[in-house]
Design an enzyme around this catalytic site. Sequence first.
Site, PDB file in Angstrom:
ATOM      1  N   GLN A  52       8.234  -1.844  -3.100  1.00  0.00           N
ATOM      2  CA  GLN A  52       8.850  -2.725  -2.100  1.00  0.00           C
ATOM      3  C   GLN A  52      10.191  -2.197  -1.599  1.00  0.00           C
ATOM      4  O   GLN A  52      10.790  -2.791  -0.701  1.00  0.00           O
ATOM      5  CB  GLN A  52       9.016  -4.137  -2.670  1.00  0.00           C
ATOM      6  CG  GLN A  52       7.725  -4.871  -2.944  1.00  0.00           C
ATOM      7  CD  GLN A  52       6.918  -5.143  -1.678  1.00  0.00           C
ATOM      8  OE1 GLN A  52       7.425  -5.096  -0.568  1.00  0.00           O
ATOM      9  NE2 GLN A  52       5.627  -5.444  -1.853  1.00  0.00           N
ATOM     10  N   CYS A  72      -1.594  -9.800  -4.752  1.00  0.00           N
ATOM     11  CA  CYS A  72      -2.343  -9.287  -5.902  1.00  0.00           C
ATOM     12  C   CYS A  72      -2.672 -10.376  -6.910  1.00  0.00           C
ATOM     13  O   CYS A  72      -3.472 -10.182  -7.807  1.00  0.00           O
ATOM     14  CB  CYS A  72      -1.542  -8.176  -6.582  1.00  0.00           C
ATOM     15  SG  CYS A  72       0.111  -8.681  -7.087  1.00  0.00           S
ATOM     16  N   THR A 103     -10.817  15.087  -5.228  1.00  0.00           N
ATOM     17  CA  THR A 103     -10.464  15.579  -3.899  1.00  0.00           C
ATOM     18  C   THR A 103      -9.513  14.606  -3.213  1.00  0.00           C
ATOM     19  O   THR A 103      -9.775  13.399  -3.159  1.00  0.00           O
ATOM     20  CB  THR A 103     -11.725  15.763  -3.039  1.00  0.00           C
ATOM     21  OG1 THR A 103     -12.604  16.673  -3.702  1.00  0.00           O
ATOM     22  CG2 THR A 103     -11.372  16.300  -1.666  1.00  0.00           C
TER      23      THR A 103
END
Length: 377
Positions: free
Chosen positions: A182, A326, A240
Amino acid sequence: MLNPDFIYFDNAATTEPCEAAMSSFLKAAACFGNPSSAHFLGRESAALLKTARRQTADALGADSSEIIFTSGGTEANNLAIQGVCEAGRDTNEIIISAVEHPSVFRVCRILRKKGWRIIKINCGLDGSYDEKALKEAVSDRTALVSFMTINNETGSVFPVSEIVKTVKNINPHTLVHTDAVQAFGKADISVRDSGVDLLSVSAHKIHGLKGAGALYIKKGTPVYPIQFGGDQESGMRSGTEALPAICALGAAAETAARHIRDSYKYIQTIQQSILTGLGAFDNVVINSAPGASPYILNFSVREKNADEILSAFSERGICISKGAACKANHAHGPSMLMSFGIETELADNALRLSFCENNTPEEADRFLEAARRIIRS
């Protein structure tokens, strides 16, 4: 379809991708080679990856070799904490603040089951912390101390450089990590000035794209990888690389760093306008402290249900949140606000506004006009 006149005050959850990020994303998507391939298309992809790494490093005051790309802030936090624990064979203690993001305290909860001692340090909304408790907690068994830079629910700003000095004076071998998700792109950050050993960032909080983040690891810091495969990212994060999202991160980081101080001052005017307006309501309690980051404003309404308020704003095309995204859909024990010492009723009904440079003073006025109808009704 979205209302073209909608107001988005949920930027701590995610941000709208900026033009520079989208341009870099599309360029990298067109150059679809694997950065590890030796042919010309692979070399072109590797060059784009190198540029993104430099851009991200420059925004942190770091060296490019110290940047490890991840899938986001959560993975960066997990790699920092678990990686240090795997490397710290002669230690068994971790110290964290009592108000960390779930990607810090939940991994510590798992580590406790594996025999690690987890010590939590109480903190105040003003960014203060129990310095005496921290000093008493650090020992020769302490592998890591983790304190976030800016709290994701209240905007509380913690003195990370001071914490680093306190810890290192007691045990120079104890590593210090900060979750700067943040703070990145919103506050001046220099890993050299702060002295941290590890620092986590995320792309989609600074107008990049979801799916990319980074962990700064100071040269010489003992960290073991926690996933294995083709040894990408200097062997620290196999798999990757998600090149388009990473390139968008680099571009967003460079853009944010270029305008960071002007953006901060601009956001202060919007936050102050709303703060003044909410202060006129007798039933509104501001949970964010005066010295908090202007990008986040947390408040509660007495004798009002936060879900109903949020829904009423949403019906008017105004996006706000009930705490961090979240945790919006699943409980995980006592709330972060209660850990700050906020009374249960206010903590349970807290609402969060979070801003970005795309917001306008006119949007602040429209929010307050809607608030007069919703909060006073």
